[in-house]
Motif scaffolding. Structure first.
Motif, PDB file in Angstrom:
ATOM      1  N   LEU A 131     -27.134  -2.562 -12.197  1.00 53.03           N
ATOM      2  CA  LEU A 131     -25.933  -3.151 -11.602  1.00 53.03           C
ATOM      3  C   LEU A 131     -25.987  -4.664 -11.721  1.00 53.03           C
ATOM      4  N   ALA A 137     -22.504   0.133  -7.847  1.00 51.88           N
ATOM      5  CA  ALA A 137     -23.422   1.055  -8.517  1.00 51.88           C
ATOM      6  C   ALA A 137     -23.036   2.472  -8.123  1.00 51.88           C
ATOM      7  N   SER A 142     -23.078  -1.812   1.445  1.00 51.83           N
ATOM      8  CA  SER A 142     -23.469  -0.410   1.574  1.00 51.83           C
ATOM      9  C   SER A 142     -22.232   0.395   1.959  1.00 51.83           C
ATOM     10  N   TYR A 157     -22.214  -5.225  -4.890  1.00 49.61           N
ATOM     11  CA  TYR A 157     -22.241  -6.668  -4.640  1.00 49.61           C
ATOM     12  C   TYR A 157     -20.819  -7.158  -4.426  1.00 49.61           C
ATOM     13  N   SER A 162     -24.595  -8.164  -0.222  1.00 47.15           N
ATOM     14  CA  SER A 162     -24.882  -6.786  -0.609  1.00 47.15           C
ATOM     15  C   SER A 162     -23.975  -5.888   0.225  1.00 47.15           C
ATOM     16  N   LYS A 216     -24.311   1.431  -3.186  1.00 46.19           N
ATOM     17  CA  LYS A 216     -24.578   0.005  -3.028  1.00 46.19           C
ATOM     18  C   LYS A 216     -23.708  -0.796  -3.995  1.00 46.19           C
ATOM     19  N   ARG A 262     -29.235   2.489 -10.744  1.00 48.56           N
ATOM     20  CA  ARG A 262     -30.151   1.691  -9.938  1.00 48.56           C
ATOM     21  C   ARG A 262     -29.390   1.019  -8.791  1.00 48.56           C
ATOM     22  N   ASN A 263     -29.999   0.927  -7.651  1.00 49.10           N
ATOM     23  CA  ASN A 263     -29.432   0.484  -6.366  1.00 49.10           C
ATOM     24  C   ASN A 263     -28.803   1.658  -5.615  1.00 49.10           C
ATOM     25  N   SER A 264     -28.205   2.611  -6.358  1.00 45.38           N
ATOM     26  CA  SER A 264     -27.645   3.818  -5.727  1.00 45.38           C
ATOM     27  C   SER A 264     -28.380   5.058  -6.235  1.00 45.38           C
ATOM     28  N   ASP A 265     -29.690   4.924  -6.429  1.00 48.98           N
ATOM     29  CA  ASP A 265     -30.476   6.008  -7.033  1.00 48.98           C
ATOM     30  C   ASP A 265     -31.326   6.771  -6.023  1.00 48.98           C
TER      31      ASP A 265
END
Length: 301
Positions: free
Chosen positions: A81, A102, A46, A58, A44, A56, A107-110
């Motif tokens: 994502l 994302a 960041s 992958y 993951s 975020k 989603r994941n960066s929300d």
């Protein structure tokens, strides 16, 4: 359409790059054991993007020594994502560094912002400075900045994969050497949208039905994103998947964009078959940045 490129087109995009250069990326990666295997390791990621927005993603790296070609799955107009797009063989992770990001609102960066789907394409579209895609393109460029920090990648083989955002990445960031893209909404957007009632372009029709007096402002905003004006800045080897002759983004309709791409260009008219189009794409990728052998899902063999 806006028949002329905005007079401040260059400075608009320069300001985004300048803003990013003044913000620390503060990248962190963390291994995800459950998604790793004998051939590759998944992490993951960041990052910090424009306006200090937390992002975020992958990252997948082959478990062997050397430098590898990289595939960057640029942010899409989608809420979820994925590590790799559905339908693509997971074995690509064995031979390529894979990075998917994302963008803000996805989603994941929300957090702090949550986008609606459908609806994301028209968030603040009547404002040149506040349109959500100004931030999304900045996020995409920040993703490329991150990829370049990875010692595992072969910087001579960095492919951006996706739709219009992958093309904008190639136009605005010199690191992209190859592109695979299916234009979907940023070529002559409003004029093309009026030819269809299908999404995603229908989002723009929906918006203008609600706010008809905003059309001039919307057209002005979208002129900065129009692929027509970015084509000459795309020097990467490019594969365009266009619609068939009945599609609003057919080869014929996209000709003003395609003919002005600066780099080597291949155009594939979609056969409306995930298998046939996918096979063509994988063969092209294998020839351009792979070992010449396409990586195919098991059920295609």
């Amino acid at each position: 359409m806006n028949k002329l490129r905005p007079t401040d087109f260059g400075s608009y995009w320069y300001e985004i790059s300048k803003e990013l250069s003044g913000i620390e990326m503060n990248s962190e990666i963390s291994m995800i054991p459950i998604r790793s295997n004998a051939s590759s390791t998944l992490y993951s990621v960041s990052l910090v993007g424009a306006n200090n927005y937390p992002l975020k993603g992958y990252l997948s790296i082959p478990n062997k020594e050397g430098r590898f070609p990289a595939i960057y799955f640029a942010p899409r107009n989608a809420s979820v994502l994925e590590i790799i797009p559905q339908g693509m063989s997971t074995n690509v992770r064995d031979q390529f560094v894979i990075f998917s990001l994302a963008c803000r609102g996805m989603r994941n960066s929300d957090n702090p912002h949550v986008s609606m789907y459908p609806g994301q394409l028209t968030e603040n579209v009547d404002s040149v400075e506040n349109y959500i895609y100004r931030g999304i393109v900045a996020d995409t460029l920040r993703g490329l900045d991150f990829i370049l920090t990875r010692p595992e990648i072969d910087k001579n083989s960095l492919l951006a994969y996706g739709n219009d955002i992958a093309l904008l990445a190639a136009a605005l960031h010199g690191a992209v050497t190859h592109v695979v893209a299916t234009p979907a909404y940023f070529f002559d957007t409003i004029d093309i949208a009026k030819l269809t009632n299908s999404y995603p372009l229908e989002e723009f029709n929906d918006y203008l039905r609600l706010y008809p007096d905003s059309e001039l402002n919307v057209r002005e905003t979208l002129s900065y994103f129009n692929l027509r004006w970015h084509a000459q800045s795309i020097s990467a080897n490019t594969l365009i998947i266009c619609g068939d002759s009945e599609n609003v983004y057919s080869k014929s309709n996209l000709t003003p964009f395609i003919d002005n791409i600066a780099g080597k260009i291949t155009v594939k008219e979609s056969e409306n078959s995930a298998y046939k189009d996918g096979l063509f794409i994988q063969e092209w990728i294998a020839d351009e940045i792979g070992d010449g052998v396409p990586i195919l899902p098991q059920h295609w063999k």
